[in-house]
Scaffold this motif. Structure first.
Motif, mmCIF file in Angstrom:
data_model
loop_
_atom_site.group_PDB
_atom_site.id
_atom_site.type_symbol
_atom_site.label_atom_id
_atom_site.label_comp_id
_atom_site.label_asym_id
_atom_site.label_seq_id
_atom_site.Cartn_x
_atom_site.Cartn_y
_atom_site.Cartn_z
ATOM 1 N N GLU A 4 -34.693 -18.370 -9.052
ATOM 2 C CA GLU A 4 -36.060 -18.245 -8.550
ATOM 3 C C GLU A 4 -36.662 -19.610 -8.237
ATOM 4 O O GLU A 4 -37.382 -19.778 -7.254
ATOM 5 C CB GLU A 4 -36.948 -17.495 -9.551
ATOM 6 N N GLU A 5 -36.365 -20.585 -9.080
ATOM 7 C CA GLU A 5 -36.854 -21.945 -8.859
ATOM 8 C C GLU A 5 -36.193 -22.569 -7.636
ATOM 9 O O GLU A 5 -36.845 -23.264 -6.857
ATOM 10 C CB GLU A 5 -36.599 -22.802 -10.100
ATOM 11 N N ILE A 6 -34.907 -22.312 -7.486
ATOM 12 C CA ILE A 6 -34.174 -22.830 -6.331
ATOM 13 C C ILE A 6 -34.718 -22.204 -5.047
ATOM 14 O O ILE A 6 -34.922 -22.895 -4.045
ATOM 15 C CB ILE A 6 -32.658 -22.570 -6.478
ATOM 16 N N ALA A 7 -34.981 -20.907 -5.081
ATOM 17 C CA ALA A 7 -35.528 -20.214 -3.908
ATOM 18 C C ALA A 7 -36.905 -20.764 -3.541
ATOM 19 O O ALA A 7 -37.207 -20.958 -2.357
ATOM 20 C CB ALA A 7 -35.602 -18.714 -4.165
ATOM 21 N N ALA A 8 -37.720 -21.050 -4.533
ATOM 22 C CA ALA A 8 -39.046 -21.613 -4.269
ATOM 23 C C ALA A 8 -38.928 -22.999 -3.640
ATOM 24 O O ALA A 8 -39.672 -23.329 -2.705
ATOM 25 C CB ALA A 8 -39.852 -21.681 -5.565
ATOM 26 N N MET A 9 -37.992 -23.794 -4.114
ATOM 27 C CA MET A 9 -37.772 -25.118 -3.537
ATOM 28 C C MET A 9 -37.280 -25.013 -2.091
ATOM 29 O O MET A 9 -37.696 -25.787 -1.231
ATOM 30 C CB MET A 9 -36.760 -25.902 -4.383
ATOM 31 N N ALA A 10 -36.392 -24.053 -1.842
ATOM 32 C CA ALA A 10 -35.871 -23.851 -0.492
ATOM 33 C C ALA A 10 -36.987 -23.420 0.454
ATOM 34 O O ALA A 10 -37.058 -23.885 1.594
ATOM 35 C CB ALA A 10 -34.746 -22.821 -0.504
ATOM 36 N N LEU A 11 -37.872 -22.546 -0.013
ATOM 37 C CA LEU A 11 -39.006 -22.126 0.809
ATOM 38 C C LEU A 11 -39.923 -23.304 1.136
ATOM 39 O O LEU A 11 -40.464 -23.387 2.244
ATOM 40 C CB LEU A 11 -39.802 -21.023 0.105
ATOM 41 N N GLU A 12 -40.082 -24.212 0.202
ATOM 42 C CA GLU A 12 -40.889 -25.403 0.457
ATOM 43 C C GLU A 12 -40.274 -26.239 1.573
ATOM 44 O O GLU A 12 -40.993 -26.817 2.395
ATOM 45 C CB GLU A 12 -41.013 -26.245 -0.805
ATOM 46 N N GLN A 13 -38.946 -26.289 1.615
ATOM 47 C CA GLN A 13 -38.248 -27.087 2.635
ATOM 48 C C GLN A 13 -38.501 -26.559 4.049
ATOM 49 O O GLN A 13 -38.412 -27.305 5.018
ATOM 50 C CB GLN A 13 -36.738 -27.117 2.361
ATOM 51 N N VAL A 14 -38.786 -25.247 4.171
ATOM 52 C CA VAL A 14 -39.016 -24.634 5.488
ATOM 53 C C VAL A 14 -40.477 -24.224 5.644
ATOM 54 O O VAL A 14 -40.797 -23.336 6.434
ATOM 55 C CB VAL A 14 -38.068 -23.440 5.737
ATOM 56 N N LYS A 48 -21.393 -17.924 -5.797
ATOM 57 C CA LYS A 48 -21.639 -17.113 -4.609
ATOM 58 C C LYS A 48 -21.994 -18.039 -3.452
ATOM 59 O O LYS A 48 -22.690 -19.035 -3.629
ATOM 60 C CB LYS A 48 -22.796 -16.152 -4.846
ATOM 61 N N LEU A 49 -21.525 -17.696 -2.266
ATOM 62 C CA LEU A 49 -21.823 -18.501 -1.089
ATOM 63 C C LEU A 49 -23.327 -18.574 -0.835
ATOM 64 O O LEU A 49 -23.846 -19.610 -0.430
ATOM 65 C CB LEU A 49 -21.102 -17.943 0.138
ATOM 66 N N SER A 50 -24.027 -17.485 -1.110
ATOM 67 C CA SER A 50 -25.477 -17.480 -0.906
ATOM 68 C C SER A 50 -26.176 -18.449 -1.856
ATOM 69 O O SER A 50 -27.139 -19.121 -1.465
ATOM 70 C CB SER A 50 -26.041 -16.067 -1.078
ATOM 71 N N ASP A 51 -25.693 -18.554 -3.084
ATOM 72 C CA ASP A 51 -26.280 -19.494 -4.041
ATOM 73 C C ASP A 51 -26.030 -20.935 -3.618
ATOM 74 O O ASP A 51 -26.904 -21.791 -3.741
ATOM 75 C CB ASP A 51 -25.721 -19.261 -5.445
ATOM 76 N N ILE A 52 -24.840 -21.203 -3.093
ATOM 77 C CA ILE A 52 -24.514 -22.546 -2.621
ATOM 78 C C ILE A 52 -25.410 -22.917 -1.449
ATOM 79 O O ILE A 52 -26.005 -23.991 -1.414
ATOM 80 C CB ILE A 52 -23.022 -22.641 -2.218
ATOM 81 N N ALA A 53 -25.523 -22.010 -0.474
ATOM 82 C CA ALA A 53 -26.350 -22.275 0.706
ATOM 83 C C ALA A 53 -27.809 -22.471 0.320
ATOM 84 O O ALA A 53 -28.478 -23.378 0.837
ATOM 85 C CB ALA A 53 -26.204 -21.129 1.703
ATOM 86 N N LEU A 54 -28.313 -21.663 -0.577
ATOM 87 C CA LEU A 54 -29.700 -21.774 -1.016
ATOM 88 C C LEU A 54 -29.940 -23.124 -1.697
ATOM 89 O O LEU A 54 -30.955 -23.787 -1.448
ATOM 90 C CB LEU A 54 -30.048 -20.628 -1.958
ATOM 91 N N LEU A 55 -29.021 -23.545 -2.524
ATOM 92 C CA LEU A 55 -29.151 -24.838 -3.204
ATOM 93 C C LEU A 55 -29.091 -25.986 -2.198
ATOM 94 O O LEU A 55 -29.836 -26.965 -2.320
ATOM 95 C CB LEU A 55 -28.064 -24.993 -4.266
ATOM 96 N N GLU A 56 -28.238 -25.870 -1.189
ATOM 97 C CA GLU A 56 -28.163 -26.904 -0.157
ATOM 98 C C GLU A 56 -29.500 -27.049 0.573
ATOM 99 O O GLU A 56 -29.955 -28.163 0.825
ATOM 100 C CB GLU A 56 -27.059 -26.575 0.853
ATOM 101 N N VAL A 57 -30.132 -25.943 0.882
ATOM 102 C CA VAL A 57 -31.438 -25.983 1.556
ATOM 103 C C VAL A 57 -32.480 -26.554 0.601
ATOM 104 O O VAL A 57 -33.274 -27.409 0.987
ATOM 105 C CB VAL A 57 -31.859 -24.584 2.055
#
Length: 75
Positions: A4-14, A48-57
């Motif tokens: 959830e924290e990673i997703a919030a950080m990714a949303l901030e990036q976009v 999971k590939l989705s977790d890797i991609a989310l962390l990269e963003v």
């Protein structure tokens, strides 16, 4: 760090654009599934590939400009 924290950080990036984030994630997951190397210290075999991609963003290592650049090379 929780997903959830990673997703919030990714949303901030976009700038909170969920549609843009989903497009970036889709493109990056496709690249990872075709053998691209992760830009973060996660193993494709253990994560999971989705977790890797989310962390990269979230870490700012991948974004729309990078995805467009990589896709242009494919054509």
């Amino acid at each position: 760090m929780r997903i959830e924290e990673i997703a919030a950080m990714a949303l901030e990036q976009v700038n909170g654009d969920r549609y843009l984030l989903s497009n970036i994630l889709f493109a990056r997951i496709d690249e990872l599934s075709r053998g691209a190397k992760p830009l973060v210290s996660k193993s494709v075999k253990n994560s999971k590939l989705s977790d890797i991609a989310l962390l990269e963003v979230a870490e700012g290592k991948i974004g729309l400009d990078k995805i467009e650049e990589l896709q242009a090379k494919d054509f």
